[in-house]
Design an enzyme around this catalytic site. Sequence first.
Site, short mmCIF file in Angstrom:
data_model
loop_
_atom_site.label_atom_id
_atom_site.label_comp_id
_atom_site.label_asym_id
_atom_site.label_seq_id
_atom_site.Cartn_x
_atom_site.Cartn_y
_atom_site.Cartn_z
N THR A 99 -4.17 2.52 -6.71
CA THR A 99 -4.83 2.95 -7.94
C THR A 99 -3.88 3.92 -8.64
O THR A 99 -3.58 4.99 -8.11
CB THR A 99 -6.17 3.66 -7.64
OG1 THR A 99 -6.98 2.79 -6.87
CG2 THR A 99 -6.88 4.03 -8.93
N LYS A 174 -10.31 -0.40 -13.23
CA LYS A 174 -10.57 0.47 -12.06
C LYS A 174 -11.08 1.84 -12.52
O LYS A 174 -11.93 2.46 -11.88
CB LYS A 174 -9.29 0.60 -11.23
CG LYS A 174 -9.35 1.58 -10.08
CD LYS A 174 -10.17 1.10 -8.90
CE LYS A 174 -10.20 2.18 -7.81
NZ LYS A 174 -10.95 1.77 -6.64
N1 LIG Z 1 -9.54 4.35 0.99
C1 LIG Z 1 -10.34 3.77 0.08
O1 LIG Z 1 -11.56 3.66 0.28
C2 LIG Z 1 -9.76 3.21 -1.21
C3 LIG Z 1 -10.54 2.37 -1.98
C4 LIG Z 1 -10.02 1.83 -3.15
C5 LIG Z 1 -8.74 2.17 -3.55
N2 LIG Z 1 -7.99 3.02 -2.80
C6 LIG Z 1 -6.64 3.36 -3.27
O2 LIG Z 1 -5.70 2.65 -2.46
C7 LIG Z 1 -4.52 3.45 -2.29
C8 LIG Z 1 -4.28 3.67 -0.80
O3 LIG Z 1 -5.41 4.30 -0.23
P1 LIG Z 1 -5.57 4.47 1.36
O4 LIG Z 1 -6.95 4.96 1.58
O5 LIG Z 1 -5.07 3.26 2.07
O6 LIG Z 1 -4.56 5.69 1.59
P2 LIG Z 1 -3.94 6.25 2.96
O7 LIG Z 1 -4.73 5.80 4.15
O8 LIG Z 1 -3.70 7.70 2.76
O9 LIG Z 1 -2.53 5.48 3.04
C9 LIG Z 1 -1.53 5.68 2.10
C10 LIG Z 1 -0.35 4.82 2.47
O10 LIG Z 1 0.68 5.02 1.52
C11 LIG Z 1 1.87 5.44 2.19
N3 LIG Z 1 2.58 6.38 1.31
C12 LIG Z 1 2.07 7.43 0.64
N4 LIG Z 1 3.04 8.06 -0.06
C13 LIG Z 1 4.16 7.36 0.15
C14 LIG Z 1 5.50 7.49 -0.30
N5 LIG Z 1 5.85 8.48 -1.14
N6 LIG Z 1 6.41 6.61 0.15
C15 LIG Z 1 6.08 5.61 0.99
N7 LIG Z 1 4.81 5.43 1.45
C16 LIG Z 1 3.89 6.29 1.04
C17 LIG Z 1 1.39 6.10 3.46
O11 LIG Z 1 2.43 6.13 4.42
P3 LIG Z 1 2.34 7.11 5.70
O12 LIG Z 1 1.60 6.33 6.75
O13 LIG Z 1 3.75 7.37 6.06
O14 LIG Z 1 1.61 8.36 5.26
C18 LIG Z 1 0.24 5.14 3.83
O15 LIG Z 1 0.74 3.95 4.40
C19 LIG Z 1 -4.75 4.74 -3.09
O16 LIG Z 1 -4.19 4.61 -4.36
C20 LIG Z 1 -6.27 4.83 -3.17
O17 LIG Z 1 -6.68 5.55 -4.34
C21 LIG Z 1 -8.46 3.53 -1.62
#
Ligand SMILES: NC(=O)c1ccc[n+]([C@@H]2O[C@H](COP(=O)([O-])OP(=O)(O)OC[C@H]3O[C@@H](n4cnc5c(N)ncnc54)[C@H](OP(=O)(O)O)[C@@H]3O)[C@@H](O)[C@H]2O)c1
Length: 292
Positions: A99, A174
Amino acid sequence: MSQYNVAFIGLGVMGYPMAGFLSRAGYATKVYNRTQAKAQQWAAEYQGQACETPAQAAENADIVFVCVGNDDDVRSVVYGENGILSALKPGAILVDHTTTSAELAVELGLAAQKQGNAFVDAPVSGGQAGAENGVLTIMCGGEQAVFDKVSPVMDVYAKQISLMGENGQGQRCKMVNQICIGGILQGLSEALLLAEKSGLNIEQVVETLKHGAAGSWQMENRAITMSQGQFDFGFAIDWMRKDLGFCLDEAKRVGLTLPLTQQVDQQYAELQQQGLGRMDTSVLIKAVAKDQ
Ligand SMILES: NC(=O)c1ccc[n+]([C@@H]2O[C@H](COP(=O)([O-])OP(=O)(O)OC[C@H]3O[C@@H](n4cnc5c(N)ncnc54)[C@H](OP(=O)(O)O)[C@@H]3O)[C@@H](O)[C@H]2O)c1
């Protein structure tokens, strides 16, 4: 083996199971995660190869999917000598499930086009459970022909996929989603507080109302946990504040004010200051209760 080689960058709460669905569907899948251990763990659980850089994963891929944190996180895996764009073969497609701002989607569309590739912004809704059960809603921005190519692949982890318009329109859709979620949670918080103070049984209230006009995903999935004070799961406030920032910026750009969204965002800012940034967005009820 399915016809496309794919890569998935970012194995977080969402990306890990999404990449798993691609592998299970028979796509030759390469993955990259900043914290390498997670990629190794993924490769032990599923068929596929863990790579050391985004470029290595993207090499030879027909479609590269990304799901990381915010705009700058996406830039850090897309650009530079180890970035995805440096390795994409001609005609390959980059799909971003993160997002982000609509501006980033337009920027990535231009960058991809400049070197003979295509881009689709494809943020998702449905949360951790939606990703783990392969029933996400995906809203896309891009060209029809490109969408037609990637849509059957994304179908392995989605129940609804729509093309909303050109690059950026997926992210704008979104934003609409996040505004609705904020408003619904504010209403649900007030409603549950009133129900409790009035001596109603919350479980009975939810059972009775959930299939009527006030029913919602939040009511079905969050009302009971909200009334029990459980918030240590789900969609984090930190992510929601990022998203509401995009909504408020977009509203400003088109000359609108969004009073309820501003209020919800302010309440989340206060909850963040109390150290609750990783709690689920339904923790909004704490801020509403505090104001009484
Ligand atoms: N969780 C939900 O319910 C949900 C629902 C809809 C949309 N989203 C969106 O989907 C996206 C991901 O959410 P998530 O919940 O999966 O987040 P998350 O569990 O915090 O995972 C984030 C991922 O991105 C990687 N990452 C973050 N910064 C980075 C960087 N600078 N360089 C390389 N890798 C990086 C992290 O790597 P590391 O493992 O090394 O930290 C991890 O693999 C976000 O934009 C969020 O707003 C989430």
